[in-house]
Design an enzyme around this catalytic site. Structure first.
Site, PDB file in Angstrom:
ATOM      1  N   TRP A 136     -11.980  23.357 -23.326  1.00 33.74           N
ATOM      2  CA  TRP A 136     -13.359  23.365 -22.815  1.00 33.74           C
ATOM      3  C   TRP A 136     -13.640  24.578 -21.936  1.00 33.74           C
ATOM      4  CZ3 TRP A 136     -12.683  23.659 -17.704  1.00 33.74           C
ATOM      5  CH2 TRP A 136     -11.495  23.134 -17.190  1.00 33.74           C
ATOM      6  N   ASN A 137     -12.621  25.274 -21.447  1.00 33.89           N
ATOM      7  CA  ASN A 137     -12.896  26.254 -20.382  1.00 33.89           C
ATOM      8  C   ASN A 137     -13.557  27.546 -20.872  1.00 33.89           C
ATOM      9  OD1 ASN A 137     -10.524  27.140 -21.553  1.00 33.89           O
ATOM     10  ND2 ASN A 137      -9.546  27.686 -19.631  1.00 33.89           N
ATOM     11  N   LYS A 162     -11.886  21.806 -34.165  1.00 28.56           N
ATOM     12  CA  LYS A 162     -12.109  20.658 -33.284  1.00 28.56           C
ATOM     13  C   LYS A 162     -12.290  21.209 -31.879  1.00 28.56           C
ATOM     14  CE  LYS A 162      -9.950  18.099 -30.402  1.00 28.56           C
ATOM     15  NZ  LYS A 162     -11.084  17.792 -29.544  1.00 28.56           N
ATOM     16  N   PRO A 163     -13.555  21.361 -31.433  1.00 29.45           N
ATOM     17  CA  PRO A 163     -13.740  21.863 -30.071  1.00 29.45           C
ATOM     18  C   PRO A 163     -13.367  20.770 -29.079  1.00 29.45           C
ATOM     19  CG  PRO A 163     -15.865  21.256 -31.029  1.00 29.45           C
ATOM     20  CD  PRO A 163     -14.815  20.989 -32.087  1.00 29.45           C
ATOM     21  N   ALA A 164     -13.181  21.141 -27.820  1.00 34.29           N
ATOM     22  CA  ALA A 164     -12.937  20.128 -26.788  1.00 34.29           C
ATOM     23  C   ALA A 164     -14.102  19.143 -26.804  1.00 34.29           C
ATOM     24  CB  ALA A 164     -12.832  20.806 -25.426  1.00 34.29           C
ATOM     25  N   SER A 165     -13.802  17.871 -26.596  1.00 38.79           N
ATOM     26  CA  SER A 165     -14.885  16.877 -26.673  1.00 38.79           C
ATOM     27  C   SER A 165     -15.913  17.102 -25.557  1.00 38.79           C
ATOM     28  CB  SER A 165     -14.314  15.461 -26.607  1.00 38.79           C
ATOM     29  OG  SER A 165     -13.391  15.366 -25.563  1.00 38.79           O
ATOM     30  N   GLY A 169      -4.799  25.420 -25.371  1.00 35.74           N
ATOM     31  CA  GLY A 169      -4.913  24.284 -24.465  1.00 35.74           C
ATOM     32  C   GLY A 169      -3.662  24.198 -23.615  1.00 35.74           C
ATOM     33  N   SER A 170      -3.374  23.013 -23.134  1.00 37.55           N
ATOM     34  CA  SER A 170      -2.256  22.872 -22.200  1.00 37.55           C
ATOM     35  C   SER A 170      -0.908  22.914 -22.929  1.00 37.55           C
ATOM     36  CB  SER A 170      -2.386  21.544 -21.453  1.00 37.55           C
ATOM     37  OG  SER A 170      -2.391  20.495 -22.393  1.00 37.55           O
ATOM     38  N   GLU A 203      -1.681  29.047 -27.793  1.00 40.91           N
ATOM     39  CA  GLU A 203      -2.094  29.722 -26.547  1.00 40.91           C
ATOM     40  C   GLU A 203      -2.115  28.642 -25.479  1.00 40.91           C
ATOM     41  OE1 GLU A 203      -2.614  32.839 -26.013  1.00 40.91           O
ATOM     42  OE2 GLU A 203      -2.790  33.675 -28.016  1.00 40.91           O
ATOM     43  N   LEU A 204      -1.095  28.621 -24.627  1.00 45.33           N
ATOM     44  CA  LEU A 204      -0.900  27.445 -23.754  1.00 45.33           C
ATOM     45  C   LEU A 204      -1.146  27.782 -22.279  1.00 45.33           C
ATOM     46  CD1 LEU A 204       2.229  26.096 -25.691  1.00 45.33           C
ATOM     47  CD2 LEU A 204      -0.196  25.579 -26.058  1.00 45.33           C
ATOM     48  N   CYS A 253      -6.618  30.061 -18.009  1.00 41.70           N
ATOM     49  CA  CYS A 253      -5.163  30.040 -18.193  1.00 41.70           C
ATOM     50  C   CYS A 253      -4.513  31.232 -17.512  1.00 41.70           C
ATOM     51  CB  CYS A 253      -4.831  30.029 -19.677  1.00 41.70           C
ATOM     52  SG  CYS A 253      -5.686  31.332 -20.554  1.00 41.70           S
ATOM     53  N   GLU A 302      -0.062  24.362 -12.828  1.00 43.73           N
ATOM     54  CA  GLU A 302      -1.374  25.020 -12.892  1.00 43.73           C
ATOM     55  C   GLU A 302      -2.361  24.205 -12.058  1.00 43.73           C
ATOM     56  OE1 GLU A 302      -2.247  24.892 -17.164  1.00 43.73           O
ATOM     57  OE2 GLU A 302      -3.202  26.837 -16.955  1.00 43.73           O
TER      58      GLU A 302
HETATM   59  P1  NAP Z   1      -5.922  20.207 -23.331  1.00 47.75           P
HETATM   60  O1  NAP Z   1      -6.067  18.924 -22.626  1.00 47.75           O
HETATM   61  O2  NAP Z   1      -4.590  20.595 -23.832  1.00 47.75           O
HETATM   62  O3  NAP Z   1      -6.980  20.154 -24.542  1.00 47.75           O
HETATM   63  C1  NAP Z   1      -7.187  21.236 -25.399  1.00 47.75           C
HETATM   64  C2  NAP Z   1      -7.693  20.722 -26.723  1.00 47.75           C
HETATM   65  O4  NAP Z   1      -6.699  19.875 -27.281  1.00 47.75           O
HETATM   66  C3  NAP Z   1      -8.965  19.891 -26.631  1.00 47.75           C
HETATM   67  O5  NAP Z   1      -9.734  20.117 -27.787  1.00 47.75           O
HETATM   68  C4  NAP Z   1      -8.420  18.475 -26.636  1.00 47.75           C
HETATM   69  O6  NAP Z   1      -9.314  17.521 -27.145  1.00 47.75           O
HETATM   70  C5  NAP Z   1      -7.274  18.633 -27.608  1.00 47.75           C
HETATM   71  N1  NAP Z   1      -6.257  17.597 -27.499  1.00 47.75           N
HETATM   72  C6  NAP Z   1      -5.769  16.992 -26.396  1.00 47.75           C
HETATM   73  N2  NAP Z   1      -4.823  16.078 -26.740  1.00 47.75           N
HETATM   74  C7  NAP Z   1      -4.717  16.129 -28.095  1.00 47.75           C
HETATM   75  C8  NAP Z   1      -3.937  15.418 -29.056  1.00 47.75           C
HETATM   76  N3  NAP Z   1      -3.047  14.487 -28.701  1.00 47.75           N
HETATM   77  N4  NAP Z   1      -4.121  15.721 -30.359  1.00 47.75           N
HETATM   78  C9  NAP Z   1      -5.004  16.662 -30.737  1.00 47.75           C
HETATM   79  N5  NAP Z   1      -5.787  17.338 -29.886  1.00 47.75           N
HETATM   80  C10 NAP Z   1      -5.629  17.091 -28.571  1.00 47.75           C
HETATM   81  O7  NAP Z   1      -6.422  21.428 -22.469  1.00 47.75           O
HETATM   82  P2  NAP Z   1      -7.802  21.618 -21.698  1.00 47.75           P
HETATM   83  O8  NAP Z   1      -7.774  20.770 -20.479  1.00 47.75           O
HETATM   84  O9  NAP Z   1      -8.960  21.488 -22.632  1.00 47.75           O
HETATM   85  O10 NAP Z   1      -7.701  23.160 -21.329  1.00 47.75           O
HETATM   86  C11 NAP Z   1      -6.997  23.611 -20.247  1.00 47.75           C
HETATM   87  C12 NAP Z   1      -5.625  24.106 -20.651  1.00 47.75           C
HETATM   88  O11 NAP Z   1      -5.774  25.110 -21.644  1.00 47.75           O
HETATM   89  C13 NAP Z   1      -4.901  24.778 -19.510  1.00 47.75           C
HETATM   90  O12 NAP Z   1      -3.552  24.418 -19.534  1.00 47.75           O
HETATM   91  C14 NAP Z   1      -5.070  26.269 -19.809  1.00 47.75           C
HETATM   92  O13 NAP Z   1      -4.084  27.074 -19.246  1.00 47.75           O
HETATM   93  C15 NAP Z   1      -5.027  26.266 -21.295  1.00 47.75           C
HETATM   94  N6  NAP Z   1      -5.672  27.461 -21.846  1.00 47.75           N
HETATM   95  C16 NAP Z   1      -4.878  28.408 -22.429  1.00 47.75           C
HETATM   96  C17 NAP Z   1      -5.460  29.574 -22.924  1.00 47.75           C
HETATM   97  C18 NAP Z   1      -4.607  30.637 -23.550  1.00 47.75           C
HETATM   98  O14 NAP Z   1      -5.157  31.505 -24.236  1.00 47.75           O
HETATM   99  N7  NAP Z   1      -3.301  30.639 -23.367  1.00 47.75           N
HETATM  100  C19 NAP Z   1      -6.850  29.763 -22.851  1.00 47.75           C
HETATM  101  C20 NAP Z   1      -7.617  28.762 -22.265  1.00 47.75           C
HETATM  102  C21 NAP Z   1      -7.014  27.608 -21.778  1.00 47.75           C
HETATM  103  P3  NAP Z   1     -10.281  16.627 -26.205  1.00 47.75           P
HETATM  104  O15 NAP Z   1     -11.185  17.574 -25.550  1.00 47.75           O
HETATM  105  O16 NAP Z   1     -10.946  15.759 -27.191  1.00 47.75           O
HETATM  106  O17 NAP Z   1      -9.391  15.908 -25.241  1.00 47.75           O
END
Ligand code: NAP
Length: 489
Positions: free
Chosen positions: A158-159, A182-185, A236-237, A258-259, A292, A389
């Site tokens: 989502w960020n 699948k964008p963030a919900s 994502g995370s 990309e975590l 991130c 983080e």
């Molecule tokens: P997140 O909780 O890992 O969620 C990211 C995406 O994954 C969302 O679309 C989420 O869906 C989905 N997701 C979560 N659990 C899942 C599962 N079990 N199966 C399939 N999809 C799943 O991360 P976030 O809170 O959105 O974003 C913050 C994190 O992203 C931070 O750790 C940040 O460092 C990292 N990030 C990394 C980068 C990079 O380039 N390295 C860039 C930006 C952000 P829902 O929204 O539906 O829960």
């Protein structure tokens, strides 16, 4: 809120599958909220297995024709998508601010950044090349081709609701792949507007679909296990990335990840201290600390520690906080109550273990998502903020004496995404930049993201690179042709 847009057709209340807007599913709808006041912006259809399955099938069908188009054609389509994103920048920025919370000026910056990937890969499309390798035996020729991998699944956070999609869709479409996103919900509206513009640009039906919903595991389960999906690209995370990698292992998908990060920001004693303080504020408070590559740990050499602390506090105290749609606001809300809770926990843990509060340290009465930009001094490795983080507006100042100590502290984490260092000594910069375990190092700069450079991490921050000339490789496979029985010259 639709009335805020110039072009109301960019406000979509449906999923986008196989070139059609799907306004309802048998699974009901879910609410998307504005983080600034928790009001419901829209209720969107909940997609589950059947809808994801149909998006994948459509992407599979579309792949045959899309991969057969010329690279020039795909580049032209992407260039039109870029032009449309730029022409609709203000509407897209408003959507980002509404659903993500970042100030409008930052949201405009994100659209520029997101568009830059589409333009870049519209240009890279025509530069995907193979090789001719001298044969191993007489009469042999070895030719390599780079072919599009096929249907790609993108799961995004989502960020950065626009840029994390275009950084994946740009190279995928350029290479000749098709994609289901699948964008963030919490931030689907920007993704849907991008889909509308992609369709207008000429991206064919099925080549770029967006599934909406908050049945995250169900959607993710299909995307990571379906045999027709050949590539998973996730941002994502680290925690979720680990789960998805495990799921994708069953069908041996190519994966880019990309975590999360835990970026060190090192200020050496010969640095330009004003520039370093500006860099800390830029790298820490952008997107309310929810990036991130945010500077999670500010490491300052002992003899300039108090000077830096004072400069950072002066700058942070001047930041304007509020609803991102209000003019002049520089720091918006955090994305939700859980995010505020985590920031509170990190700050109180640090204070309980001996940190000093220099500024902020409390919720603000502007709404549930607002936390005052905060500066902590005397932070040490025993505190949670050193290892997790924070993803919030807290600058945590650590102290070091020697260069070796700074590098050891910087590397004391399982993450390895971004790092920053400030110094005016070239030898010192080279030595320490090479000693730091990170995929990206900002040297005398706090903003390192752009389309021309390879973005990505080492250690548990990820696999693969996005952007740059390398980004398209993630969406191609190498095939080699061994020709035998040919005449020698
Ligand atoms: P997140 O909780 O890992 O969620 C990211 C995406 O994954 C969302 O679309 C989420 O869906 C989905 N997701 C979560 N659990 C899942 C599962 N079990 N199966 C399939 N999809 C799943 O991360 P976030 O809170 O959105 O974003 C913050 C994190 O992203 C931070 O750790 C940040 O460092 C990292 N990030 C990394 C980068 C990079 O380039 N390295 C860039 C930006 C952000 P829902 O929204 O539906 O829960």
């Amino acid at each position: 809120m639709k009335h805020l847009l110039n072009d109301s057709s960019l406000w979509r209340e449906a999923a986008f599958i196989n070139g059609e807007w799907l306004s309802g599913t048998p699974h009901g709808r879910y609410a998307v909220r504005n983080p600034a006041d928790q009001s419901v912006l829209v209720e969107l259809p909940r997609c589950r297995e059947p809808e994801v399955e149909s998006a994948i099938q459509a992407a599979h069908e579309a792949f045959r024709a899309w991969r057969a188009t010329t690279a020039r054609h795909r580049g032209d389509v992407l260039r039109r998508w870029y032009d449309l994103i730029v022409a609709n920048k203000e509407d897209l920025a408003i959507l980002i601010t509404l659903e993500e919370g970042k100030p409008l000026a930052e949201a405009r910056g994100e659209i520029d950044y997101a568009a830059s990937f589409v333009r870049w890969f519209s240009e890279e499309a025509t530069r995907v090349r193979g090789d001719l390798i001298p044969g191993a035996r007489a009469g042999q020729r070895i030719v390599t081709l780079r072919e599009p991998i096929g249907v790609c699944a993108a799961i995004t956070p989502w960020n950065f609701p626009a840029a994390m999609i275009t950084r994946k869709a740009g190279p995928a479409l350029a290479a000749g792949c098709t994609m289901v996103v699948k964008p963030a919900s919490q931030t689907p509206l920007t993704a849907l507007a991008l889909a509308e513009l992609a369709q207008r640009a000429g991206v064919p039906a099925g080549a770029f679909s967006v599934v909406t919903g908050n049945d995250t595991r169900s959607i993710g389960g299909v995307l990571t296990s379906h045999p027709l999906v050949r590539k998973l690209t996730f941002t994502g995370s680290t925690e979720v990335g680990r789960v998805l990698l495990g799921q994708a292992a069953e069908t041996i998908k190519k994966c880019s990840m990309e975590l999360g990060g835990n970026a060190p920001f090192i200020v050496f004693d010969d640095a330009d201290l004003d520039a370093a303080a500006d860099g800390i504020v830029a790298a820490k408070f952008r997107n309310t600390g929810q990036a991130c590559i945010s500077a999670n740990r500010v490491l300052v050499q002992a003899n300039v520690y108090d000077d830096i602390a004072r400069r950072v506090v002066d700058r942070v105290a001047a930041l304007r906080i509020g609803n991102g749609l209000e003019p002049g606001v520089q720091v918006g809300p955090l994305v939700d109550a859980a995010a505020v809770g985590k920031v509170e926990e990190h700050v109180s843990d640090a204070l309980n273990k001996g940190a000093t509060l220099l500024h902020g340290g409390r919720r603000l009465p502007l709404g549930d998502g607002f936390y005052e930009p905060t500066v902590l001094a005397n932070v040490t490795p025993e505190m949670r903020i050193a290892h997790e983080e924070t993803f919030g507006p807290v600058a945590a100042l650590f102290r070091f004496e020697t260069d070796d100590e700074a590098v050891a502290m910087a590397n004391d984490t399982e993450y390895g995404l971004a790092a920053y260092l400030y110094s005016r000594d070239a030898e010192r910069i080279w030595r320490n930049a090479e000693g730091i375990e990170a995929g990206m190092v900002g040297i005398n700069c706090g903003l390192i993201s752009n389309e021309v450079a390879p973005f990505g991490g080492v250690k548990q921050s990820g696999l693969g690179r996005e952007g740059s000339h390398l980004g398209i490789d993630e969406f191609t496979e190498v095939k080699y042709l061994c020709w035998d029985g040919l005449a020698s010259p």
